[in-house]
Motif scaffolding. Structure first.
Motif, mmCIF file in Angstrom:
data_model
loop_
_atom_site.group_PDB
_atom_site.id
_atom_site.type_symbol
_atom_site.label_atom_id
_atom_site.label_comp_id
_atom_site.label_asym_id
_atom_site.label_seq_id
_atom_site.Cartn_x
_atom_site.Cartn_y
_atom_site.Cartn_z
ATOM 1 N N LEU A 45 40.690 49.751 39.159
ATOM 2 C CA LEU A 45 40.161 49.283 37.889
ATOM 3 C C LEU A 45 40.485 47.812 37.668
ATOM 4 O O LEU A 45 39.633 47.032 37.227
ATOM 5 N N GLU A 46 41.703 47.406 38.005
ATOM 6 C CA GLU A 46 42.088 45.999 37.837
ATOM 7 C C GLU A 46 41.274 45.100 38.751
ATOM 8 O O GLU A 46 40.804 44.031 38.338
ATOM 9 N N ALA A 47 41.091 45.505 40.015
ATOM 10 C CA ALA A 47 40.332 44.688 40.950
ATOM 11 C C ALA A 47 38.859 44.625 40.550
ATOM 12 O O ALA A 47 38.218 43.565 40.624
ATOM 13 N N PHE A 48 38.316 45.762 40.110
ATOM 14 C CA PHE A 48 36.909 45.797 39.705
ATOM 15 C C PHE A 48 36.677 44.904 38.501
ATOM 16 O O PHE A 48 35.735 44.107 38.462
ATOM 17 N N ASN A 49 37.543 45.004 37.484
ATOM 18 C CA ASN A 49 37.363 44.201 36.281
ATOM 19 C C ASN A 49 37.595 42.723 36.522
ATOM 20 O O ASN A 49 37.027 41.877 35.825
ATOM 21 N N ARG A 53 36.286 38.918 44.761
ATOM 22 C CA ARG A 53 36.115 39.452 46.107
ATOM 23 C C ARG A 53 37.462 39.652 46.808
ATOM 24 O O ARG A 53 37.674 40.681 47.471
ATOM 25 N N ALA A 54 38.352 38.705 46.656
ATOM 26 C CA ALA A 54 39.633 38.800 47.356
ATOM 27 C C ALA A 54 40.439 40.010 46.867
ATOM 28 O O ALA A 54 41.056 40.712 47.669
ATOM 29 N N ARG A 55 40.417 40.242 45.546
ATOM 30 C CA ARG A 55 41.183 41.366 45.021
ATOM 31 C C ARG A 55 40.559 42.697 45.414
ATOM 32 O O ARG A 55 41.255 43.668 45.708
ATOM 33 N N LEU A 56 39.232 42.757 45.452
ATOM 34 C CA LEU A 56 38.572 43.981 45.902
ATOM 35 C C LEU A 56 38.816 44.214 47.390
ATOM 36 O O LEU A 56 39.016 45.356 47.825
ATOM 37 N N ALA A 57 38.825 43.135 48.159
ATOM 38 C CA ALA A 57 39.116 43.270 49.593
ATOM 39 C C ALA A 57 40.549 43.745 49.813
ATOM 40 O O ALA A 57 40.826 44.537 50.726
ATOM 41 N N ALA A 58 41.459 43.275 48.963
ATOM 42 C CA ALA A 58 42.849 43.724 49.079
ATOM 43 C C ALA A 58 42.955 45.215 48.765
ATOM 44 O O ALA A 58 43.712 45.952 49.422
ATOM 45 N N PHE A 59 42.202 45.684 47.777
ATOM 46 C CA PHE A 59 42.167 47.129 47.492
ATOM 47 C C PHE A 59 41.640 47.881 48.701
ATOM 48 O O PHE A 59 42.191 48.913 49.104
#
Length: 468
Positions: A45-49, A53-59
């Motif tokens: 949820l945190e990465a999506f909000n 891209r970098a945070r979603l890739a880290a997820f």
């Protein structure tokens, strides 16, 4: 999550797909903060909000190697992110939460399951708003004013371009246009602008099919093979007209790599049959329900064979003409149609012309064009018996599956019983809802990507008064 999945997310919510019930509180508890599944849900949820891209890739790298980063970025563009409403009880190893789209009233249930030796499972499903989260109803004037203000705001953000129409009985309560039909020329949308309908054409195809049933020239339990002799696949040849109408035939889709490769040469329903006819069913006919554009292409081919006319001529003479629909059709994209809007899809944060994604012309599965006024005429011609006898209309608009009748989506829209259809693809979005108990029709058309207009129709439906 692809655009098609995001559209399905919106459309199934709109017509009351069966909600996924949360487990009873007495059986399960809310996952604690240190639970791995809850930590994974919160990380998503945190990465999506963050829309980063970098945070979603880290997820992805930490939790789920198959996670679609680009799809999630696209999904964020359509939803605006999710606001956490509350956490829900869940079985051990699973965390659940209710969230609401920032860009709409849509509520979804997010579920994450973590099990040793298995990949993380992430599910996001739109649901009907729980009763305790229902939006307060407004009076007639208040609901119309709220819808107009919402559309104004969406158009001001360049998120909506189209027409909205609300009618109650014989009175049209709202009919307004927003945005541009041709961005290059600066041509505004007007009430006469013709919009592509996407899958909404399935209603016309179903009406034509049922007219032939009523005339005794077709039967609902006739098969594809009876009317298309020599059909290339024997199993599909056994699929019935009823199964085609209700998406129960396992006939599959037409969109994908083969469509992209042959997009400009697929000019007739027979062309589609030659391209896709040899393939087998996606499931045993009658043993499941899977939305099938190809099933409606087959209905178009059968209408042609039984009537001795082209599908387009049959619809023009037996659906559009009796209803008085003078601004509707399916002429090829290469034909200049006065007043037909350009289609615009969003890419890299800006609207671009979607012409390169459009079929040669619309089919029995969708892709024609109409105006909001013509669609209101269609609804009125249905309800006054002009197009179908009352018994056949009742069958068409009754649940034959959990969410579909014969060519009509049937169920609850924001808690209100009704029928209608949606449609959408790159550069087009359409929604029609008929609510008999309220004697109300709500129509939205747009020349931008879904779910721009579905959200506006849902916005009104959630707030309109329920008095008859």
């Amino acid at each position: 999550m692809t655009r098609c999945l995001a559209l399905l997310f919106a459309t199934l919510l709109s017509w009351g797909a069966p909600a996924q019930p949360a487990p009873p509180v007495a059986v399960h508890a809310i996952a604690p903060a240190d639970d791995p599944a809850r930590q994974a849900l919160d990380a998503w949820l945190e990465a999506f909000n963050a829309n980063d891209r970098a945070r979603l890739a880290a997820f992805r790298d930490r939790y789920l190697p198959t996670f679609d980063v680009d799809g999630m970025l696209e999904f964020h563009g359509q939803t605006g992110g999710f606001r956490l409403l509350r956490r829900e009880p869940s079985p051990p190893g699973t965390a659940r939460a209710l969230v609401q789209e920032a860009a709409s009233d849509t509520v979804a249930r997010v579920s994450v399951t973590v099990a040793a030796g298995k990949p993380l499972a992430l599910d996001i499903a739109a649901i009907e708003r729980p009763d305790d989260l229902r939006i307060p109803r407004l009076d007639r004037a208040g609901a119309i004013a709220a819808l107009a203000a919402k559309a104004d705001a969406e158009a001001a953000q360049d998120a909506f371009s189209g027409v909205l129409l609300v009618a109650r009985g014989d009175e049209v309560l709202l009919q307004r246009a927003w945005g541009l039909a041709d961005r290059a020329a600066g041509t505004p949308v007007t009430l006469q602008t013709k919009f592509r309908l996407g899958s909404m054409d399935k209603m016309f195809t179903a009406v034509a099919t049922l007219q032939l049933v009523g005339a005794g020239r077709l039967a609902l339990d006739d098969t594809v093979g009876q009317h298309l002799p020599g059909y290339p696949n024997a199993e599909i040849g056994k699929v019935t007209i009823r199964q085609l109408l209700t998406h129960a035939g396992g006939t599959g889709d037409i969109f994908g790599p083969a469509f992209v490769q042959h997009r400009t040469t697929l000019k007739t329903h027979d062309d589609y049959v030659r391209l896709f006819g040899a393939r087998g069913p996606t499931h045993a006919p009658g043993q499941g329900f899977e939305y099938s554009n190809y099933g409606y292409v087959l209905l178009g081919a059968i209408i042609e064979r039984v009537s001795g006319q082209s599908y387009y001529d049959y619809i023009a003479r037996h659906v559009f003409a009796p209803a008085g629909m003078r601004d509707s059709g399916s002429l090829p994209e290469g034909t200049k149609v006065p007043g037909r809007a350009h289609a615009y899809t969003r890419k890299d944060g800006r609207w671009i012309d979607a012409a390169d994604t459009l079929p040669y012309r619309g089919t029995a599965a969708g892709g024609g064009y109409s105006t909001a006024a013509d669609l209101l005429k269609f609804v009125r011609a249905l309800r006054d018996g002009t197009l179908l006898p009352p018994a056949l209309l009742a069958d068409a608009t009754r649940r034959q599956t959990p969410w579909y009748g014969y060519g009509f989506m049937v169920g609850q829209r924001q808690g209100v019983a009704g029928f209608g259809h949606g449609g959408g693809a790159e550069g087009m979005n359409a929604a029609l809802g008929v609510f008999p108990a309220q004697d109300t029709v709500v129509i939205g058309l747009a020349n931008v990507d879904p779910p721009a207009v579905e959200r506006l129709v849902d916005f009104y439906t959630a707030r309109m008064p329920l008095d008859p």
